[in-house]
Enzyme design. Structure first.
Site, PDB file in Angstrom:
ATOM      1  N   THR A 165       0.818  -1.207   0.000  1.00  0.00           N
ATOM      2  CA  THR A 165       0.000   0.000   0.000  1.00  0.00           C
ATOM      3  C   THR A 165       0.853   1.259   0.000  1.00  0.00           C
ATOM      4  O   THR A 165       0.510   2.252  -0.649  1.00  0.00           O
ATOM      5  CB  THR A 165      -0.930   0.005   1.230  1.00  0.00           C
ATOM      6  N   THR A 200       1.244  -4.343   4.341  1.00  0.00           N
ATOM      7  CA  THR A 200       0.977  -4.619   5.756  1.00  0.00           C
ATOM      8  C   THR A 200       0.394  -6.000   6.030  1.00  0.00           C
ATOM      9  O   THR A 200       0.392  -6.455   7.174  1.00  0.00           O
ATOM     10  CB  THR A 200       0.037  -3.550   6.345  1.00  0.00           C
TER      11      THR A 200
END
Length: 332
Positions: free
Chosen positions: A13, A97
């Site tokens: 991300t 993540t």
């Protein structure tokens, strides 16, 4: 003297671009390219104010796809970077993540470099309004450049907080404060004026470990059996049929498996498959009870199931003796 930091970008991300400033959920299908290390640093030029940052090319790998091959490639790349840059103060790795905590712990157990290594990610893509990507990246570089970071093993930095690789876990799908260390809390904080540490991890970690993945082609197969009301051991039997050399039982708190899983797990332990008892609770130790000893199960201490799996797989590369595996779990 300005510290020199290497930045390895693996995607995630933090390096993603959405369709617009409010795209914080569908950016994976925006059609826009993932920023490589150099492009991500260029997007946040403030990094130049805290260190001389060397962008290091690496493939953009969606974090759900990251496991042993990427861990090995990153470990070898860290070796190479330190060997080629004697003045290097630290290394930062950008990462998605989803599996960031697993990569951090795998590297924490296997890296041999003397410089700090910090993993960083983001909850919002770099293109989003109020993205956390830029500040997380700058803070990770500041932490990697800080001499106090040496000797702490692999670190994770997001949301101004410095976490230990062994303890940290992702706790929220979308909130910025997602990474937490439930039992013991943060190691320190990266604030606007300074980086401050308040405690040191005591368990053994990089670079002083007995594990070396450089000569390995793969890790031994270790699976996780997740406890739920009424689970009957079907998953355990499937893992054994698939060739599992170790099984982590993500059991009920404070650390025991459902009755339906106890029998196949006991049989597995009797056949030489190493069984580690963890818990799905997310916090707290699994105690070395008499019942665990009778079953031949090894307590995972306070490791999450996913981290117990990594430690067990690495343990199996150096020993198949249950007593030695128990020692390893009490050491790392």
């Amino acid at each position: 003297m300005t510290p020199r930091i290497a930045f390895i970008g693996t995607g995630g991300t933090i390096a993603s671009q959405g369709a617009g400033p409010l795209d914080t959920t569908n950016y994976g299908s925006s059609g826009k390219p993932i920023l490589d290390a150099a492009a991500l640093l260029a997007r946040f030029p403030d990094v130049a104010g805290v260190a001389e940052v060397l962008p290091v090319p690496f493939s953009a790998v969606p974090s759900p796809q990251i496991h042993f091959p990427t861990w090995k490639a990153l470990a070898l790349l860290c070796d190479e970077l330190v060997a080629e840059n004697p003045a290097l103060a630290g290394i930062v790795i950008g990462h998605g993540t989803a599996t960031l905590e697993e990569t951090a712990y795998a590297l924490h157990l296997t890296l041999k470099v003397p410089v700090p290594v910090v993993l960083v990610g983001a909850q919002r893509p770099s293109s989003a309004l109020s993205t956390d990507a830029g500040l997380n990246l700058v803070n990770a570089i500041r932490v990697a450049a800080n001499p106090a970071s040496r000797g702490l093993g692999v670190l994770v930095v997001l949301n101004d907080e410095i976490q230990a690789a062994r303890e940290v876990t992702k706790t929220s799908t979308g909130r910025l404060q997602t990474f937490r260390s439930p039992d013991f809390g943060v190691l320190g904080q990266a604030d606007g004026d300074s980086v401050n540490f308040y405690r040191r991890p005591l368990r053994r970690g990089a670079p002083d470990t007995e594990f070396d993945l450089r000569a390995l082609e793969a890790l031994p197969r270790v699976d996780i059996s997740y406890a739920y009301a009424g689970s009957d051991g079907t998953a355990v039997r499937a893992f054994l049929a698939a060739g599992a050399e170790g099984i982590v039982s993500a059991g009920f708190a404070p650390g025991f498996c459902p009755p339906g899983e106890a029998e196949p797990l006991r049989e597995a332990a009797a056949r030489g498959v190493i069984v580690v008892q963890s818990t799905r609770a997310g916090s707290g130790r699994v105690f070395p009870t008499g019942k665990l000893g009778e079953h031949g199960f090894i307590p995972a201490d306070n490791l999450s199931p996913q981290k117990a799996r990594i430690l067990l797989a690495l343990a199996l590369t150096v020993t198949r003796d249950p007593a030695e595996v128990a020692r390893i779990f009490a050491t790392y």
